[in-house]
Design a protein around this motif. Structure first.
Motif, PDB file in Angstrom:
ATOM      1  N   SER A  65       0.824  -1.212   0.000  1.00  0.00           N
ATOM      2  CA  SER A  65       0.000   0.000   0.000  1.00  0.00           C
ATOM      3  C   SER A  65       0.856   1.260   0.000  1.00  0.00           C
ATOM      4  CB  SER A  65      -0.942  -0.015   1.208  1.00  0.00           C
ATOM      5  OG  SER A  65      -1.853  -1.087   1.133  1.00  0.00           O
ATOM      6  N   THR A  66       1.946   1.244   0.769  1.00  0.00           N
ATOM      7  CA  THR A  66       2.854   2.395   0.809  1.00  0.00           C
ATOM      8  C   THR A  66       3.486   2.620  -0.554  1.00  0.00           C
ATOM      9  OG1 THR A  66       3.352   1.906   3.128  1.00  0.00           O
ATOM     10  CG2 THR A  66       4.824   3.419   1.996  1.00  0.00           C
ATOM     11  N   GLU A  69       0.818   3.996  -3.047  1.00  0.00           N
ATOM     12  CA  GLU A  69       0.525   5.409  -2.844  1.00  0.00           C
ATOM     13  C   GLU A  69       1.634   6.290  -3.414  1.00  0.00           C
ATOM     14  OE1 GLU A  69      -1.392   8.083   0.533  1.00  0.00           O
ATOM     15  OE2 GLU A  69       0.470   7.138   1.202  1.00  0.00           O
ATOM     16  N   LEU A  73       1.125   8.602  -6.740  1.00  0.00           N
ATOM     17  CA  LEU A  73       1.298  10.056  -6.671  1.00  0.00           C
ATOM     18  C   LEU A  73       2.330  10.539  -7.689  1.00  0.00           C
ATOM     19  CD1 LEU A  73       1.209  10.583  -2.799  1.00  0.00           C
ATOM     20  CD2 LEU A  73      -0.490  11.373  -4.463  1.00  0.00           C
ATOM     21  N   ASP A 101      -7.919   0.228   2.542  1.00  0.00           N
ATOM     22  CA  ASP A 101      -6.905   0.756   1.633  1.00  0.00           C
ATOM     23  C   ASP A 101      -6.988   2.270   1.477  1.00  0.00           C
ATOM     24  OD1 ASP A 101      -5.441  -1.668   0.250  1.00  0.00           O
ATOM     25  OD2 ASP A 101      -7.536  -2.224   0.517  1.00  0.00           O
ATOM     26  N   LYS A 102      -8.204   2.835   1.524  1.00  0.00           N
ATOM     27  CA  LYS A 102      -8.308   4.284   1.418  1.00  0.00           C
ATOM     28  C   LYS A 102      -7.711   4.968   2.638  1.00  0.00           C
ATOM     29  CE  LYS A 102     -12.109   4.902  -1.817  1.00  0.00           C
ATOM     30  NZ  LYS A 102     -13.381   5.577  -2.112  1.00  0.00           N
ATOM     31  N   MET A 105      -3.891   4.652   2.095  1.00  0.00           N
ATOM     32  CA  MET A 105      -3.447   5.508   0.988  1.00  0.00           C
ATOM     33  C   MET A 105      -4.157   6.855   1.076  1.00  0.00           C
ATOM     34  SD  MET A 105      -3.638   2.720  -2.113  1.00  0.00           S
ATOM     35  CE  MET A 105      -3.302   0.990  -1.812  1.00  0.00           C
ATOM     36  N   GLU A 106      -4.025   7.525   2.188  1.00  0.00           N
ATOM     37  CA  GLU A 106      -4.792   8.745   2.462  1.00  0.00           C
ATOM     38  C   GLU A 106      -4.507   9.850   1.454  1.00  0.00           C
ATOM     39  OE1 GLU A 106      -5.585  11.885   6.132  1.00  0.00           O
ATOM     40  OE2 GLU A 106      -4.197  10.216   6.363  1.00  0.00           O
ATOM     41  N   ARG A 107      -3.237  10.077   1.150  1.00  0.00           N
ATOM     42  CA  ARG A 107      -2.895  11.161   0.212  1.00  0.00           C
ATOM     43  C   ARG A 107      -3.377  10.848  -1.202  1.00  0.00           C
ATOM     44  NH1 ARG A 107       3.102  12.191  -0.021  1.00  0.00           N
ATOM     45  NH2 ARG A 107       3.213   9.943   0.343  1.00  0.00           N
ATOM     46  N   LEU A 108      -3.193   9.607  -1.632  1.00  0.00           N
ATOM     47  CA  LEU A 108      -3.610   9.241  -2.985  1.00  0.00           C
ATOM     48  C   LEU A 108      -5.126   9.278  -3.115  1.00  0.00           C
ATOM     49  CD1 LEU A 108      -2.609   8.299  -5.757  1.00  0.00           C
ATOM     50  CD2 LEU A 108      -2.816   5.937  -4.955  1.00  0.00           C
ATOM     51  N   SER A 109      -5.840   8.930  -2.048  1.00  0.00           N
ATOM     52  CA  SER A 109      -7.305   8.926  -2.103  1.00  0.00           C
ATOM     53  C   SER A 109      -7.869  10.337  -2.278  1.00  0.00           C
ATOM     54  CB  SER A 109      -7.876   8.284  -0.840  1.00  0.00           C
ATOM     55  OG  SER A 109      -7.577   9.060   0.309  1.00  0.00           O
ATOM     56  N   ILE A 116      -9.527   4.996  -6.015  1.00  0.00           N
ATOM     57  CA  ILE A 116      -9.182   3.808  -5.239  1.00  0.00           C
ATOM     58  C   ILE A 116     -10.453   3.035  -4.934  1.00  0.00           C
ATOM     59  CG2 ILE A 116      -8.129   2.913  -3.126  1.00  0.00           C
ATOM     60  CD1 ILE A 116      -6.424   5.397  -3.009  1.00  0.00           C
TER      61      ILE A 116
END
Length: 327
Positions: A65-66, A69, A73, A101-102, A105-109, A116
């Motif tokens: 996940s890291t 993301e 990005l 997963d959201k 992946m906070e920034r990507l979401s 996502i």
């Protein structure tokens, strides 16, 4: 009733809410929803859009996940639209999934160029939800440039993701014991690029040694016709420090372009379509065993097998030939 034609138009227009509703529709187990899902997919067939489908697998805790993301990005910063289909493991007891997963992946979401969608694996082997392939088709129709498919775990049954992706990445961790025994050979043979993650801090040298070990192991594998010179290969990346991501993307682009130019891309997509047709037939046949009248017949035959009145082979023959007409 849903307006399937309108939903198809909204998906083609890149409407994220319509895309989410469409994926929910194809994931539904209701018979009426399945009919509508098939109508939607048939309406969207031949839309002419092609995304790069990237499958990603790795052991739990390797940092999938890291990595996704940070990698996502980087791609959105280049103007690419990225969809992430993340499959979460389901409880064998309750059937529930965390679907976090959201959160991970906070920034990507929050990125407007990204989408996502976490899905439960339910009882599917391979860590891939049964309808993930159809969700990929929907994301492609919605105009996404790159689709990342994250599967759970790693092992012999986890190779399903390679049957729905153009490139298959295997994420590895350094200092995992005997690295060359940490992953089964079967999945290594399917991987296009091995990425040794966490190549930062105290683990950087260890990651470099692990990468060298895998590079040596890859040279011993049989050459595949869909690979150019020097592929598959192993690379080091750091999702935390965002090192090596651009190199990984450059290698992925090089491999994808070569396969397109040499006809392997279309041939692989065609072979995958046939594979999923056959898989769908098997799933439909198995589904018939779970509903009456076949379920009742199977229960009766099972009782006779338990009592010794029939052998398992004879009971199976009777079920298939007399009740499923598969003689």
């Amino acid at each position: 009733m849903l307006d399937i034609q309108d939903m198809a138009k909204q998906v083609l227009a890149g409407n994220r809410r319509a895309l989410a509703r469409a994926i929910t529709l194809v994931e539904s187990g209701r018979a009426d929803h399945r009919e509508q899902a098939l109508e939607l997919l048939e309406t969207l067939r031949g839309h002419g859009r092609t995304a790069l489908r990237v499958g990603l697998s790795g052991t739990p805790g390797v940092g999938k996940s890291t990595f996704i993301e940070a990698f996502g990005l980087m791609l959105t910063a280049q103007g690419l639209r990225v969809a992430v289909l993340a499959v979460d493991p389901s409880s064998a007891r309750s059937g529930g999934s965390i679907l976090g997963d959201k959160t991970r992946m906070e920034r990507l979401s929050r990125d407007k160029m990204a989408f996502i969608r976490p899905s439960p694996s339910q009882t599917q082997l391979g860590g891939v939800a049964r309808r993930t392939r159809e969700a990929i088709d929907l994301c492609e129709a919605a105009g996404f440039d790159v689709i990342l498919i994250e599967t759970v775990g790693v092992g012999q049954s986890e190779t399903m993701v390679s049957e729905m992706s153009d490139l298959f990445l295997l994420l590895l961790a350094p200092a995992g014991g005997d690295e060359l025994q940490g992953v089964k050979r079967g999945i290594m043979e399917m991987a296009d690029i091995l990425l040794v993650n966490k190549a930062d801090g105290d683990l950087k040298l260890t990651a470099m040694r692990t990468c060298a070990d895998y590079s040596g192991a890859l040279r011993l594998l049989r050459k595949r016709p869909q690979d150019p010179q020097d592929f598959p290969k192993a690379l080091t990346v750091s999702a935390v420090e965002q090192n090596g991501l651009d190199t990984a993307w450059a290698e992925m682009t090089t491999l994808n372009n070569w396969r397109r130019e040499n006809g392997h891309f279309k041939a692989r997509r065609a072979a995958q379509a046939r594979h999923w047709f056959e898989a769908e037939v098997r799933e439909r046949l198995l589904a018939r065993l779970a509903v009456d009248p076949v379920r009742s017949v199977m229960k009766d035959l099972g009782s006779k097998v338990e009592n010794g009145a029939l052998t398992p082979s004879a009971a199976a023959e009777a079920l298939l030939c007399e009740h499923l007409s598969l003689d």
